[in-house]
Enzyme design. Structure first.
Site, PDB file in Angstrom:
ATOM      1  N   ASP A   1      -4.265   7.685  -8.948  1.00  0.00           N
ATOM      2  CA  ASP A   1      -3.398   7.125  -9.871  1.00  0.00           C
ATOM      3  C   ASP A   1      -2.502   8.763 -10.344  1.00  0.00           C
ATOM      4  O   ASP A   1      -3.175   9.336 -11.257  1.00  0.00           O
ATOM      5  CB  ASP A   1      -4.081   6.956 -11.408  1.00  0.00           C
ATOM      6  CG  ASP A   1      -3.349   5.816 -11.963  1.00  0.00           C
ATOM      7  OD1 ASP A   1      -1.777   6.427 -11.601  1.00  0.00           O
ATOM      8  OD2 ASP A   1      -2.910   5.241 -12.337  1.00  0.00           O
TER       9      ASP A   1
ATOM     10  N   SER B   1       3.888   6.668  -0.705  1.00  0.00           N
ATOM     11  CA  SER B   1       4.133   5.657  -0.425  1.00  0.00           C
ATOM     12  C   SER B   1       4.221   4.582  -1.484  1.00  0.00           C
ATOM     13  O   SER B   1       4.108   3.803  -1.685  1.00  0.00           O
ATOM     14  CB  SER B   1       3.944   5.216   1.204  1.00  0.00           C
ATOM     15  OG  SER B   1       4.677   3.529   0.980  1.00  0.00           O
TER      16      SER B   1
ATOM     17  N   TYR C   1      15.746   4.475  -1.837  1.00  0.00           N
ATOM     18  CA  TYR C   1      16.805   3.133  -1.103  1.00  0.00           C
ATOM     19  C   TYR C   1      18.125   3.743  -2.169  1.00  0.00           C
ATOM     20  O   TYR C   1      17.602   4.326  -2.587  1.00  0.00           O
ATOM     21  CB  TYR C   1      15.988   2.518  -2.262  1.00  0.00           C
ATOM     22  CG  TYR C   1      16.836   1.036  -2.047  1.00  0.00           C
ATOM     23  CD1 TYR C   1      17.231   0.386  -0.887  1.00  0.00           C
ATOM     24  CD2 TYR C   1      17.294  -0.082  -3.590  1.00  0.00           C
ATOM     25  CE1 TYR C   1      18.125  -0.229  -0.607  1.00  0.00           C
ATOM     26  CE2 TYR C   1      18.076  -0.582  -2.708  1.00  0.00           C
ATOM     27  CZ  TYR C   1      18.131  -1.731  -1.477  1.00  0.00           C
ATOM     28  OH  TYR C   1      18.909  -2.372  -2.061  1.00  0.00           O
TER      29      TYR C   1
ATOM     30  N   TYR D   1      18.368  -3.922  -8.586  1.00  0.00           N
ATOM     31  CA  TYR D   1      17.077  -2.892  -8.977  1.00  0.00           C
ATOM     32  C   TYR D   1      17.384  -1.683 -10.270  1.00  0.00           C
ATOM     33  O   TYR D   1      17.884  -1.329 -10.306  1.00  0.00           O
ATOM     34  CB  TYR D   1      17.783  -1.806  -7.359  1.00  0.00           C
ATOM     35  CG  TYR D   1      16.573  -0.974  -7.074  1.00  0.00           C
ATOM     36  CD1 TYR D   1      16.090  -1.653  -5.977  1.00  0.00           C
ATOM     37  CD2 TYR D   1      16.922   0.262  -7.186  1.00  0.00           C
ATOM     38  CE1 TYR D   1      14.787  -0.866  -5.774  1.00  0.00           C
ATOM     39  CE2 TYR D   1      15.945   1.488  -6.774  1.00  0.00           C
ATOM     40  CZ  TYR D   1      15.064   0.845  -5.749  1.00  0.00           C
ATOM     41  OH  TYR D   1      14.224   0.870  -5.222  1.00  0.00           O
TER      42      TYR D   1
ATOM     43  N   LEU E   1      11.762  -4.593   2.977  1.00  0.00           N
ATOM     44  CA  LEU E   1      10.597  -5.473   3.293  1.00  0.00           C
ATOM     45  C   LEU E   1       9.860  -5.856   2.004  1.00  0.00           C
ATOM     46  O   LEU E   1       9.331  -5.498   1.260  1.00  0.00           O
ATOM     47  CB  LEU E   1       9.112  -3.621   3.610  1.00  0.00           C
ATOM     48  CG  LEU E   1       7.789  -4.085   4.299  1.00  0.00           C
ATOM     49  CD1 LEU E   1       7.864  -5.316   5.379  1.00  0.00           C
ATOM     50  CD2 LEU E   1       6.888  -2.840   4.157  1.00  0.00           C
TER      51      LEU E   1
ATOM     52  N   SER F   1       6.901  -6.366   1.015  1.00  0.00           N
ATOM     53  CA  SER F   1       6.220  -5.426   0.286  1.00  0.00           C
ATOM     54  C   SER F   1       5.416  -6.293  -1.658  1.00  0.00           C
ATOM     55  O   SER F   1       6.272  -7.170  -1.454  1.00  0.00           O
ATOM     56  CB  SER F   1       6.374  -4.383   0.293  1.00  0.00           C
ATOM     57  OG  SER F   1       6.833  -4.029  -1.196  1.00  0.00           O
TER      58      SER F   1
HETATM   59  P1  ZID Z   1       3.682  -1.566  -2.097  1.00  0.00           P
HETATM   60  O1  ZID Z   1       3.697  -1.986  -3.152  1.00  0.00           O
HETATM   61  O2  ZID Z   1       3.346  -1.921  -0.199  1.00  0.00           O
HETATM   62  O3  ZID Z   1       3.560   0.030  -2.483  1.00  0.00           O
HETATM   63  C1  ZID Z   1       3.295   0.127  -2.942  1.00  0.00           C
HETATM   64  C2  ZID Z   1       2.071   1.563  -3.373  1.00  0.00           C
HETATM   65  O4  ZID Z   1       2.065   2.161  -4.971  1.00  0.00           O
HETATM   66  C3  ZID Z   1       0.877   0.239  -3.798  1.00  0.00           C
HETATM   67  O5  ZID Z   1      -0.346   0.386  -2.946  1.00  0.00           O
HETATM   68  C4  ZID Z   1       0.934   0.686  -5.182  1.00  0.00           C
HETATM   69  O6  ZID Z   1      -0.551   0.247  -5.415  1.00  0.00           O
HETATM   70  C5  ZID Z   1       1.053   2.067  -5.041  1.00  0.00           C
HETATM   71  N1  ZID Z   1       0.774   2.250  -6.509  1.00  0.00           N
HETATM   72  C6  ZID Z   1       1.491   1.973  -7.845  1.00  0.00           C
HETATM   73  N2  ZID Z   1       1.282   2.754  -8.751  1.00  0.00           N
HETATM   74  C7  ZID Z   1       1.035   3.542  -8.133  1.00  0.00           C
HETATM   75  C8  ZID Z   1       0.176   4.852  -8.822  1.00  0.00           C
HETATM   76  N3  ZID Z   1       0.704   4.802 -10.329  1.00  0.00           N
HETATM   77  N4  ZID Z   1      -1.364   5.409  -8.321  1.00  0.00           N
HETATM   78  C9  ZID Z   1      -0.691   6.047  -7.482  1.00  0.00           C
HETATM   79  N5  ZID Z   1      -0.604   4.224  -6.246  1.00  0.00           N
HETATM   80  C10 ZID Z   1       0.310   3.648  -6.746  1.00  0.00           C
HETATM   81  O7  ZID Z   1       5.359  -1.520  -1.507  1.00  0.00           O
HETATM   82  P2  ZID Z   1       6.322  -0.370  -0.623  1.00  0.00           P
HETATM   83  O8  ZID Z   1       5.952  -0.793   0.996  1.00  0.00           O
HETATM   84  O9  ZID Z   1       7.411  -1.301  -0.886  1.00  0.00           O
HETATM   85  O10 ZID Z   1       6.721   1.087  -1.250  1.00  0.00           O
HETATM   86  C11 ZID Z   1       6.787   2.056  -1.071  1.00  0.00           C
HETATM   87  C12 ZID Z   1       7.751   2.973  -0.902  1.00  0.00           C
HETATM   88  O11 ZID Z   1       8.828   2.565  -0.856  1.00  0.00           O
HETATM   89  C13 ZID Z   1       8.264   3.004  -2.859  1.00  0.00           C
HETATM   90  O12 ZID Z   1       8.827   4.157  -2.799  1.00  0.00           O
HETATM   91  C14 ZID Z   1       9.114   1.678  -2.156  1.00  0.00           C
HETATM   92  O13 ZID Z   1      10.668   1.989  -3.736  1.00  0.00           O
HETATM   93  C15 ZID Z   1      10.055   2.538  -1.155  1.00  0.00           C
HETATM   94  N6  ZID Z   1      11.014   1.674  -0.574  1.00  0.00           N
HETATM   95  C16 ZID Z   1      10.783  -0.211  -0.325  1.00  0.00           C
HETATM   96  C17 ZID Z   1      11.819  -1.048  -0.002  1.00  0.00           C
HETATM   97  C18 ZID Z   1      10.900  -2.450   0.139  1.00  0.00           C
HETATM   98  O14 ZID Z   1      11.877  -3.337   0.742  1.00  0.00           O
HETATM   99  N7  ZID Z   1       9.790  -2.677   0.205  1.00  0.00           N
HETATM  100  C19 ZID Z   1      13.312  -0.628  -0.541  1.00  0.00           C
HETATM  101  C20 ZID Z   1      13.318   0.761  -0.031  1.00  0.00           C
HETATM  102  C21 ZID Z   1      12.467   1.916  -0.938  1.00  0.00           C
HETATM  103  C22 ZID Z   1      13.969  -1.727  -0.904  1.00  0.00           C
HETATM  104  O15 ZID Z   1      13.284  -2.022  -1.708  1.00  0.00           O
HETATM  105  N8  ZID Z   1      17.222  -3.959   1.011  1.00  0.00           N
HETATM  106  C23 ZID Z   1      16.890  -4.171  -0.770  1.00  0.00           C
HETATM  107  C24 ZID Z   1      16.043  -3.488  -0.629  1.00  0.00           C
HETATM  108  C25 ZID Z   1      15.163  -1.918  -0.174  1.00  0.00           C
HETATM  109  C26 ZID Z   1      15.784  -1.780   1.220  1.00  0.00           C
HETATM  110  C27 ZID Z   1      16.857  -2.493   1.736  1.00  0.00           C
END
Ligand code: ZID
Length: 205
Positions: A72, A119, A147, A157, A195, A197
């Site tokens: 965490d 991530s 982002y 956002y 993505l 996610s």
């Molecule tokens: P995800 O939910 O698959 O991964 C996040 C992980 O973090 C999960 O496994 C959670 O369990 C874990 N987590 C949360 N809190 C905690 C904690 N306190 N301790 C340990 N683990 C924790 O989501 P993901 O793959 O989207 O996110 C990964 C990274 O990518 C994040 O930093 C996002 O902000 C970043 N990201 C994602 C996107 C997207 O589209 N998925 C974009 C940009 C950056 C984006 O939002 N156009 C529109 C939107 C975007 C891009 C382009």
């Protein structure tokens, strides 16, 4: 081969999983950090073969995760954890999941890592996880995911995420300068495409 630690893998839908696969396909050994409350379901799904289809690598083999660490990243060290969280059933079943303890466990288990991937979603904290984890040795690299909402207004956002990304990008520059000079560690952040996610769905993207 290289050893990679990917913080933020709890299912097979996010960036963390995809990056882990790419690194595994390139021959890296994979360690992951999984959010404590999501640990049981992630481990049991893996065990039951629920992710087998998405574990397939280009050569036909399945991605192996050498070790899953409960994490965490909100908490740097045990003293930072509030009593109610400590007592929480979902946390009490695991131990050593603060950032500092995970760093120590990885050091104990493997000595060092070559690649760190941040991530994690949902929080302004924990950027500095990077410097701590690869502190031990020269060389290596760290990446995180950012982002463009850090520098321009992107409607929707919200929740502090745009400021968190601005801080992440600033920390990345400072860490790249410091870690690069002192230890020849590369520090980068990537602005990837959208993505679907879990985290993206949660904020309506
Ligand atoms: P995800 O939910 O698959 O991964 C996040 C992980 O973090 C999960 O496994 C959670 O369990 C874990 N987590 C949360 N809190 C905690 C904690 N306190 N301790 C340990 N683990 C924790 O989501 P993901 O793959 O989207 O996110 C990964 C990274 O990518 C994040 O930093 C996002 O902000 C970043 N990201 C994602 C996107 C997207 O589209 N998925 C974009 C940009 C950056 C984006 O939002 N156009 C529109 C939107 C975007 C891009 C382009």
């Amino acid at each position: 081969g290289k050893r990679a630690f990917i913080a933020g893998v709890a299912d097979d839908n996010g960036y963390g999983w995809a990056i882990a696969k790419s690194l595994a396909a390139a021959g890296a050994e994979i360690l992951v950090g999984t959010w404590v409350p999501a640990l049981n379901i992630f481990e049991s799904s893996l065990r039951r073969g629920k992710f087998d289809e998405s574990r397939v690598l280009p050569d036909g083999s399945l991605m192996e995760i050498t070790k899953i660490y409960p994490l965490d990243a909100v908490y740097d060290k045990p003293e930072d954890v509030p009593e109610d969280v400590k007592a929480n059933k979902r946390y009490a079943g695991s131990s050593k999941w603060t950032v500092q303890e995970v760093v120590e466990s990885v050091k104990e288990d493997f000595g060092s890592i070559d690649i760190l991937v941040h991530s994690l979603a949902n929080g302004p904290e924990s950027q500095v996880i990077g410097s701590k984890l690869i502190d031990s040795d020269a060389g290596g690299s760290s990446i995180s995911l950012t982002y463009i909402a850090s520098e321009r207004i992107i409607p929707g956002y919200g929740g502090g995420m745009s400021s968190a990304k601005a801080a992440l990008e600033s920390d990345t520059r400072v860490l790249a300068f410091e870690a690069g000079r002192k230890r020849r560690i590369r520090v980068n952040t990537i602005s990837a495409g959208p993505l679907r996610s879990r985290a993206a769905k949660a904020i309506g993207f």
